[in-house]
Design a protein around this motif. Structure first.
Motif, PDB file in Angstrom:
ATOM      1  N   ALA A   4      26.980  46.888 -19.775  1.00  0.00           N
ATOM      2  CA  ALA A   4      26.524  45.873 -18.826  1.00  0.00           C
ATOM      3  C   ALA A   4      27.744  45.163 -18.288  1.00  0.00           C
ATOM      4  O   ALA A   4      28.583  44.709 -19.055  1.00  0.00           O
ATOM      5  CB  ALA A   4      25.587  44.873 -19.493  1.00  0.00           C
ATOM      6  N   VAL A   5      27.844  45.089 -17.010  1.00  0.00           N
ATOM      7  CA  VAL A   5      28.940  44.403 -16.347  1.00  0.00           C
ATOM      8  C   VAL A   5      30.291  44.959 -16.811  1.00  0.00           C
ATOM      9  O   VAL A   5      31.262  44.229 -16.960  1.00  0.00           O
ATOM     10  CB  VAL A   5      28.877  42.877 -16.592  1.00  0.00           C
ATOM     11  N   GLY A   6      30.354  46.245 -17.083  1.00  0.00           N
ATOM     12  CA  GLY A   6      31.598  46.868 -17.491  1.00  0.00           C
ATOM     13  C   GLY A   6      32.039  46.527 -18.897  1.00  0.00           C
ATOM     14  O   GLY A   6      33.179  46.755 -19.262  1.00  0.00           O
ATOM     15  N   MET A   7      31.145  45.976 -19.717  1.00  0.00           N
ATOM     16  CA  MET A   7      31.479  45.604 -21.092  1.00  0.00           C
ATOM     17  C   MET A   7      30.507  46.273 -22.049  1.00  0.00           C
ATOM     18  O   MET A   7      29.338  46.416 -21.728  1.00  0.00           O
ATOM     19  CB  MET A   7      31.383  44.083 -21.277  1.00  0.00           C
ATOM     20  N   PRO A   8      30.968  46.682 -23.226  1.00  0.00           N
ATOM     21  CA  PRO A   8      30.039  47.246 -24.206  1.00  0.00           C
ATOM     22  C   PRO A   8      29.030  46.198 -24.664  1.00  0.00           C
ATOM     23  O   PRO A   8      29.358  45.034 -24.795  1.00  0.00           O
ATOM     24  CB  PRO A   8      30.939  47.679 -25.360  1.00  0.00           C
ATOM     25  N   VAL A   9      27.807  46.636 -24.872  1.00  0.00           N
ATOM     26  CA  VAL A   9      26.722  45.729 -25.245  1.00  0.00           C
ATOM     27  C   VAL A   9      26.252  46.079 -26.654  1.00  0.00           C
ATOM     28  O   VAL A   9      25.966  47.237 -26.941  1.00  0.00           O
ATOM     29  CB  VAL A   9      25.546  45.860 -24.246  1.00  0.00           C
ATOM     30  N   PRO A  10      26.155  45.091 -27.554  1.00  0.00           N
ATOM     31  CA  PRO A  10      25.692  45.370 -28.914  1.00  0.00           C
ATOM     32  C   PRO A  10      24.199  45.668 -28.936  1.00  0.00           C
ATOM     33  O   PRO A  10      23.454  45.260 -28.057  1.00  0.00           O
ATOM     34  CB  PRO A  10      25.997  44.074 -29.663  1.00  0.00           C
ATOM     35  N   VAL A  11      23.772  46.377 -29.956  1.00  0.00           N
ATOM     36  CA  VAL A  11      22.363  46.721 -30.112  1.00  0.00           C
ATOM     37  C   VAL A  11      21.565  45.530 -30.624  1.00  0.00           C
ATOM     38  O   VAL A  11      20.423  45.333 -30.265  1.00  0.00           O
ATOM     39  CB  VAL A  11      22.216  47.928 -31.065  1.00  0.00           C
ATOM     40  N   ALA A  12      22.170  44.692 -31.440  1.00  0.00           N
ATOM     41  CA  ALA A  12      21.500  43.522 -32.014  1.00  0.00           C
ATOM     42  C   ALA A  12      22.323  42.270 -31.713  1.00  0.00           C
ATOM     43  O   ALA A  12      23.462  42.352 -31.263  1.00  0.00           O
ATOM     44  CB  ALA A  12      21.358  43.701 -33.520  1.00  0.00           C
ATOM     45  N   TYR A  13      21.732  41.109 -31.980  1.00  0.00           N
ATOM     46  CA  TYR A  13      22.410  39.831 -31.762  1.00  0.00           C
ATOM     47  C   TYR A  13      23.749  39.813 -32.486  1.00  0.00           C
ATOM     48  O   TYR A  13      23.814  40.038 -33.690  1.00  0.00           O
ATOM     49  CB  TYR A  13      21.516  38.692 -32.267  1.00  0.00           C
ATOM     50  N   ASP A  14      24.823  39.591 -31.739  1.00  0.00           N
ATOM     51  CA  ASP A  14      26.154  39.574 -32.325  1.00  0.00           C
ATOM     52  C   ASP A  14      27.029  38.556 -31.593  1.00  0.00           C
ATOM     53  O   ASP A  14      27.653  38.872 -30.584  1.00  0.00           O
ATOM     54  CB  ASP A  14      26.787  40.961 -32.256  1.00  0.00           C
ATOM     55  N   PRO A  15      27.077  37.308 -32.091  1.00  0.00           N
ATOM     56  CA  PRO A  15      27.861  36.280 -31.410  1.00  0.00           C
ATOM     57  C   PRO A  15      29.360  36.565 -31.419  1.00  0.00           C
ATOM     58  O   PRO A  15      30.070  36.185 -30.494  1.00  0.00           O
ATOM     59  CB  PRO A  15      27.529  35.003 -32.177  1.00  0.00           C
ATOM     60  N   ASN A  16      29.866  37.263 -32.437  1.00  0.00           N
ATOM     61  CA  ASN A  16      31.291  37.588 -32.474  1.00  0.00           C
ATOM     62  C   ASN A  16      31.663  38.536 -31.344  1.00  0.00           C
ATOM     63  O   ASN A  16      32.702  38.371 -30.699  1.00  0.00           O
ATOM     64  CB  ASN A  16      31.685  38.185 -33.821  1.00  0.00           C
ATOM     65  N   HIS A  17      30.813  39.508 -31.097  1.00  0.00           N
ATOM     66  CA  HIS A  17      31.049  40.434 -29.993  1.00  0.00           C
ATOM     67  C   HIS A  17      31.061  39.666 -28.667  1.00  0.00           C
ATOM     68  O   HIS A  17      31.919  39.900 -27.816  1.00  0.00           O
ATOM     69  CB  HIS A  17      29.959  41.518 -29.969  1.00  0.00           C
ATOM     70  N   PHE A  18      30.129  38.749 -28.511  1.00  0.00           N
ATOM     71  CA  PHE A  18      30.030  37.934 -27.305  1.00  0.00           C
ATOM     72  C   PHE A  18      31.318  37.150 -27.078  1.00  0.00           C
ATOM     73  O   PHE A  18      31.903  37.179 -25.990  1.00  0.00           O
ATOM     74  CB  PHE A  18      28.830  36.990 -27.445  1.00  0.00           C
ATOM     75  N   ILE A  19      31.798  36.469 -28.109  1.00  0.00           N
ATOM     76  CA  ILE A  19      33.018  35.666 -27.991  1.00  0.00           C
ATOM     77  C   ILE A  19      34.229  36.560 -27.719  1.00  0.00           C
ATOM     78  O   ILE A  19      35.071  36.250 -26.871  1.00  0.00           O
ATOM     79  CB  ILE A  19      33.226  34.809 -29.255  1.00  0.00           C
ATOM     80  N   ASP A  20      34.309  37.692 -28.424  1.00  0.00           N
ATOM     81  CA  ASP A  20      35.433  38.615 -28.222  1.00  0.00           C
ATOM     82  C   ASP A  20      35.461  39.148 -26.793  1.00  0.00           C
ATOM     83  O   ASP A  20      36.531  39.235 -26.173  1.00  0.00           O
ATOM     84  CB  ASP A  20      35.362  39.774 -29.209  1.00  0.00           C
ATOM     85  N   GLN A  21      34.309  39.513 -26.254  1.00  0.00           N
ATOM     86  CA  GLN A  21      34.255  40.045 -24.896  1.00  0.00           C
ATOM     87  C   GLN A  21      34.587  38.969 -23.860  1.00  0.00           C
ATOM     88  O   GLN A  21      35.218  39.252 -22.841  1.00  0.00           O
ATOM     89  CB  GLN A  21      32.888  40.673 -24.606  1.00  0.00           C
ATOM     90  N   LEU A  22      34.164  37.730 -24.112  1.00  0.00           N
ATOM     91  CA  LEU A  22      34.527  36.631 -23.211  1.00  0.00           C
ATOM     92  C   LEU A  22      36.035  36.416 -23.211  1.00  0.00           C
ATOM     93  O   LEU A  22      36.645  36.239 -22.151  1.00  0.00           O
ATOM     94  CB  LEU A  22      33.829  35.336 -23.628  1.00  0.00           C
ATOM     95  N   ALA A  23      36.623  36.423 -24.399  1.00  0.00           N
ATOM     96  CA  ALA A  23      38.070  36.240 -24.505  1.00  0.00           C
ATOM     97  C   ALA A  23      38.801  37.361 -23.763  1.00  0.00           C
ATOM     98  O   ALA A  23      39.786  37.110 -23.059  1.00  0.00           O
ATOM     99  CB  ALA A  23      38.487  36.205 -25.969  1.00  0.00           C
ATOM    100  N   LYS A  24      38.295  38.571 -23.897  1.00  0.00           N
ATOM    101  CA  LYS A  24      38.901  39.713 -23.209  1.00  0.00           C
ATOM    102  C   LYS A  24      38.779  39.550 -21.696  1.00  0.00           C
ATOM    103  O   LYS A  24      39.745  39.747 -20.969  1.00  0.00           O
ATOM    104  CB  LYS A  24      38.221  41.003 -23.673  1.00  0.00           C
ATOM    105  N   ARG A  25      37.594  39.168 -21.227  1.00  0.00           N
ATOM    106  CA  ARG A  25      37.363  39.024 -19.790  1.00  0.00           C
ATOM    107  C   ARG A  25      38.220  37.897 -19.198  1.00  0.00           C
ATOM    108  O   ARG A  25      38.736  38.023 -18.092  1.00  0.00           O
ATOM    109  CB  ARG A  25      35.895  38.749 -19.514  1.00  0.00           C
ATOM    110  N   LEU A  26      38.372  36.798 -19.941  1.00  0.00           N
ATOM    111  CA  LEU A  26      39.141  35.649 -19.454  1.00  0.00           C
ATOM    112  C   LEU A  26      40.623  35.734 -19.838  1.00  0.00           C
ATOM    113  O   LEU A  26      41.392  34.836 -19.522  1.00  0.00           O
ATOM    114  CB  LEU A  26      38.528  34.352 -19.986  1.00  0.00           C
ATOM    115  N   ARG A  27      40.985  36.811 -20.533  1.00  0.00           N
ATOM    116  CA  ARG A  27      42.365  37.038 -20.969  1.00  0.00           C
ATOM    117  C   ARG A  27      42.882  35.890 -21.844  1.00  0.00           C
ATOM    118  O   ARG A  27      44.024  35.455 -21.704  1.00  0.00           O
ATOM    119  CB  ARG A  27      43.274  37.272 -19.771  1.00  0.00           C
ATOM    120  N   ALA A  28      42.021  35.424 -22.735  1.00  0.00           N
ATOM    121  CA  ALA A  28      42.408  34.376 -23.677  1.00  0.00           C
ATOM    122  C   ALA A  28      43.037  35.034 -24.901  1.00  0.00           C
ATOM    123  O   ALA A  28      42.522  36.023 -25.414  1.00  0.00           O
ATOM    124  CB  ALA A  28      41.186  33.561 -24.090  1.00  0.00           C
ATOM    125  N   LYS A  29      44.134  34.489 -25.362  1.00  0.00           N
ATOM    126  CA  LYS A  29      44.846  35.084 -26.497  1.00  0.00           C
ATOM    127  C   LYS A  29      44.139  34.843 -27.816  1.00  0.00           C
ATOM    128  O   LYS A  29      44.270  35.625 -28.753  1.00  0.00           O
ATOM    129  CB  LYS A  29      46.264  34.529 -26.572  1.00  0.00           C
TER     130      LYS A  29
END
Length: 102
Positions: A4-29
């Protein structure tokens, strides 16, 4: 995983994946840099990562404002598969009584 939106999507609720993908998209270290970009306090992300706090609507709206991603895409990235979300869902009748809605 779905895409979705060029990012891998988890099968179940995963807040760590969400935060990691946001950091990647925003280029946060790191999480602290991500917090500064989102304008939230670092303990918020820590509590979400350790599953002591769920990703709430205010955070989703803030992420939407910063990234421009649709709320539906953010929920999918988070692993939220509900078709609809009702206000007060999961709060039980006590919240409705306090709000004089019952």
């Amino acid at each position: 995983m779905n895409e979705a939106v060029g990012m891998p999507v988890p099968v179940a609720y995963d807040p760590n994946h969400f935060i990691d993908q946001l950091a990647k998209r925003l280029r946060a270290k790191n999480d602290a840099a991500l917090c500064r970009m989102l304008g939230v306090e670092p303990p918020l992300l820590s509590k979400i990562r350790h599953r002591r706090l769920a990703v709430g609507a205010p955070l989703l709206i803030r992420v939407h404002e910063v990234t421009g991603m649709a709320i539906a895409d953010l929920r999918q990235l988070l692993g939220d598969r509900r078709r609809t979300y009702r206000i007060g869902e999961g709060l039980g009748n006590k919240a409705l009584v306090r709000a004089n809605l019952v």
